[in-house]
Design a protein around this motif. Structure first.
Motif: not given
Ligand code: ADP
Length: 816
Positions: A747-760, A800-807
């Protein structure tokens, strides 16, 4: 008498003289002697030669005494008187001037000249005998000297007339034989009787050979004296031949050598005694030449030094490799074939202790005493060296020293450990404590000490903590720079050590170039300077978790096992200190989080209460005012009340879930569930909220996807992820997809919001962990934690896969 006196006063007539002169001058001029005629009183009547510058005639009539030394006048007068009185020719000796004017001794013969039986004149023939007298005096002197010399040399002289068999001996021979002259040997047979019976045969043969050939070979034999004593003599000789070359005589000397022989014999005996004396000594004795040649040695010397027979005999080089060292360990000049000890350097060592290696390599300690011998006749120096083997004693001393050193080192290590532990135990600044640890290690134990810790990402990236101590601070600085420039490769032996969780010691060969610090990249220029023959890598482990590594290095000294123990002890304490510091820090943040949670939770719980109170008051007023009470007036207010109660309910449920999960009470009710339908229901249920937040949700789902799950947990997961996507999605569309294979579903839930840093990303799945500030976004920091536990309880996982600012994309994988 009167006649003679008349004669004396009556000179020869002048005519006589001239006639005589005519006759006599030529005759006597050729005679070397002085010939003159005098009156009986001594006045000159004729002379055959005169002194220079005088004519013969000028002399005539003068007294001969004018030409005789006054001391001799009496002798001459007496002689003349005797001749005149007796008429018998006489003789005298007197001094007078010679032709060349010097005073000479003359021997004169005086004869009476008679005329008619009367003595009328005296004829004198005088001869200069000065030369002959000198020669005789010299001869006498040389004879005297010879006698003295012969007497002094104690040489006896002998001669043997071989033809007549006559033997003559001098007093010297008689003295040697202690015989009176009466018993001197006269014939060869007599001589043989004086010889000791044992030597007689060869002595006789020697004499007879010489009598044949004239060549005398020296003979040494014993004689038996009259008193029965025995003496050794050496006889020398030579053949004498007559004009015809016929051997007539053997001449020679004999010398008593008894005392010499006794001295030599006693010297030999004394040398023998001395040799047997040094032979039994436990001490080694050597007498060596300046060039190392051994003159004398004893068995102990050979044993202690391990010398071969060839070496002591001087046929082989003495010391191929002594590797001699002084007591303080400094190396003695190794001259190979030179003298045993530092002979040339001045004083031969005395009272010195030296360590040497025997030719078979065995180390031996010797205590040496030596002394130069007086310079020999060939001006060579020699030294007598005595030494004793003190290897056992020395080894015992060395052992004692070693134990003492070990004890000291152990004490030093214990102090180091105690002091650094104290520093590590202080809760102040762990990085500072680690800096002190490496500095102390280098100051007291090693040449290098490094502590490298993993960074927050669990790697040794460019900003991981590094503590270096090395003798040169500039070098340490370069090492730190290297680490900031270049992360430690995951394949590095350093990381490998930590992974293996065991100490790793590398040791270079003593003769090889020391290995560079293994963790350094070989092309790095530091690799040249950070060379350590011995290095140890000790992992820092706390609660079985690797935290970093301690590296110690030694350039020259091999590690003692206790060194490794010390490094391991310190690594352990450092790891515990690091761990404690981290726990402490974590605890502090956890406490801060909890406080924040309480604040946020109170706020969250209070938020729905305000509209609830407001709406319930209005409802109450409506209930009391029948005229205004209507469904249309009541229903919207009840909806608000309901929504807020639902919100409260959800919050309380979430908080309850925390204690359930924490206490491990997460009971599952597994049953076939259609996940696709469930997602659609959740989205539909949240439609109003989503619309409120202007969030579009795009679904990419199969019609149906059935698996064995806990429906309530599944709903919790989907609701939490959707709520977050809406909350942090910045109003952008949300995509939900479902993919499956036979065994699992994703199950994947994808948004295009603020994103999360690798550290967080590491921590947001933890309890109360949030990556946003409470002022901007409400929430308890529990949603993802609950989600993770729910997924894990069903055998799945969430990431999670994320980058700050890229969702962000949250992915939940579950087995079916
Ligand atoms: P809460 O949302 O109540 O703070 P969560 O456990 O659900 O707690 O989430 C933890 C943190 O993770 C949030 O505070 C937020 O910082 C971050 N987070 C969760 N989901 C997202 C997302 N979709 N986009 C950005 N940040 C997110």
């Amino acid at each position: 008498m009167s006649r003679s006196s008349s004669l004396a006063t009556d000179p020869l007539a002048a005519g006589d003289v001239e006639r005589l002169a005519l006759l006599l001058f030529p005759l006597f001029g050729a005679v070397p002697d002085y010939v003159f005629l005098i009156s009986p009183e001594g006045s000159l009547r004729f002379v055959n030669r005169t002194a220079v510058g005088l004519s013969a005639t000028a002399l005539l009539g003068r007294s001969m005494f004018e030409y005789i030394h006054p001391d001799d006048h009496d002798v001459v007068r007496a002689c003349l008187r005797e001749v005149v009185t007796t008429g018998v020719p006489g003789r005298y000796e007197a001094h007078g001037p010679a032709e060349d004017g010097r005073m000479a001794l003359f021997e004169a013969h005086v004869a009476p000249a008679r005329r008619d039986g009367e003595i009328v004149a005296l004829a004198v023939i005088a001869r200069d005998i000065s030369g002959r007298v000198d020669a005789e005096a010299k001869l006498r002197e040389s004879r005297r000297r010879l006698d003295v010399a012969i007497a002094a040399s104690r040489v006896g002289l002998w001669s043997w007339d071989v033809r007549q068999d006559e033997i003559e001996v001098d007093d010297g021979i008689l003295q040697i034989h202690r015989r009176p002259r009466a018993q001197a040997p006269k014939r060869f047979a007599d001589l043989l009787t004086t010889i000791h019976p044992d030597d007689r045969e060869f002595a006789e043969a020697g004499f007879r050979r010489a009598a044949q050939s004239g060549e005398f070979t020296d003979l040494e034999y014993r004689i038996v004296r009259l008193d029965g004593t025995i003496a050794w003599i050496v006889v020398t000789g030579q053949g004498i031949r007559d004009a015809a070359g016929q051997l007539v005589e053997l001449l020679g000397g004999a010398l008593d050598v008894t005392a010499l022989r006794q001295t030599a014999a006693s010297l030999r005996a004394s040398e023998q005694r001395y040799r047997s004396l040094i032979g039994v000594l436990e001490e080694g004795i050597l007498v060596q030449d300046e060039d190392g040649t051994i003159h004398t040695y004893n068995a102990s010397a050979q044993r202690i030094l391990g010398l071969t027979q060839e070496q002591v005999a001087g046929n082989a080089p003495l010391t191929p490799r002594w590797h001699a060292v002084r007591e303080d360990g400094t190396v003695l000049r190794d001259r190979g074939d030179g003298p045993l000890f530092e002979f040339h350097a001045g004083e031969p060592p005395s009272g010195a202790v030296l360590g040497i290696h025997k030719p078979d390599g065995q180390p031996t300690w010797v205590a040496v005493r030596s002394q130069s011998l007086p310079t020999g006749p060939d001006h060579r120096c020699a030294v007598v060296v005595s030494f004793s083997d003190i290897t056992d004693r020395k080894n015992a001393e060395l052992e004692k020293d070693r134990v003492l050193r070990q004890e000291q080192a152990a004490r030093q290590r214990a102090v180091l450990l105690a002091e650094t532990s104290k520093i590590l135990a202080s809760p102040l600044d762990i990085q500072h404590s680690l800096e002190v640890v490496v500095t102390r290690l280098v100051a007291e134990q090693f040449d290098l000490a490094v502590i490298e810790l993993f960074d927050d990402d669990g790697a040794m990236g460019v900003s991981h903590p590094v503590h270096v101590a090395v003798e040169d601070e500039a070098l340490a600085q370069r090492y730190r720079e290297l680490r900031r420039r270049q992360a430690v490769e995951p394949t590095s032996p350093l990381i490998d050590t930590v992974r293996r969780r065991e100490t790793r010691v590398t040791a270079g060969q003593p003769d090889a170039v020391p290995a560079p610090l293994a963790a350094l990249p070989p092309d790095e220029e530091l690799a040249d300077r950070m060379r350590y023959r011995w290095t140890a890598f000790v992992p820092l482990l706390a609660r079985d978790q690797p935290l970093g590594v301690l590296i110690v290095g030694s350039r020259a000294h091999a590690f003692h096992p206790d060194d490794i123990t010390l490094a391991e002890e310190l690594a352990l304490r450092s790891a515990h200190a690091v761990d404690a510091a981290r726990l402490y820090a974590e605890m502090e943040t956890a406490l801060a989080r909890r406080e924040e949670f309480i604040a946020v939770a109170s706020h969250e719980l209070r938020t729905p209460l305000t509209p609830l109170l407001l709406q319930s008051e209005r409802l109450l007023r409506l209930a009391h005012d029948e005229s205004r009470f209507s469904r249309a007036a009541v229903a919207p207010k009840l909806e608000v009340v309901h929504r807020q109660i639902e919100r409260l309910h959800r919050l309380i449920e979430e908080m309850l879930e925390v204690s359930n999960i924490t206490r491990g009470h997460l009971a599952l009710e597994l049953a076939p569930v259609d996940l696709a339908a469930l997602v659609r229901d959740v989205v539909a249920g949240a439609a109003e909220d989503l619309a409120h937040a202007r969030c579009e949700v795009r679904l990419d789902l199969p019609d149906s996807l059935v698996g064995r799950w806990d429906a309530a947990r599944l709903e919790q997961i989907v609701v939490n992820l959707l709520t977050n996507a809406k909350k942090y999605g910045a109003g952008a569309p949300i995509e939900i997809t479902l993919e499956a294979d036979a065994d699992s579903v994703e199950l994947k839930v994808r948004d295009h919001g603020i994103g999360i840093s690798l550290k967080d990303q590491q921590r947001i799945f933890q309890r109360f962990e949030r990556a946003v500030s409470g002022r901007h976004y409400g929430g308890l920091g529990l949603g993802l934690w609950v989600t993770r536990h729910a997924a894990e309880a069903m055998g799945g996982a969430v990431h999670v896969h994320s980058e700050p600012g890229a969702g962000s994309t949250f992915i939940v994988r579950l087995p079916r």
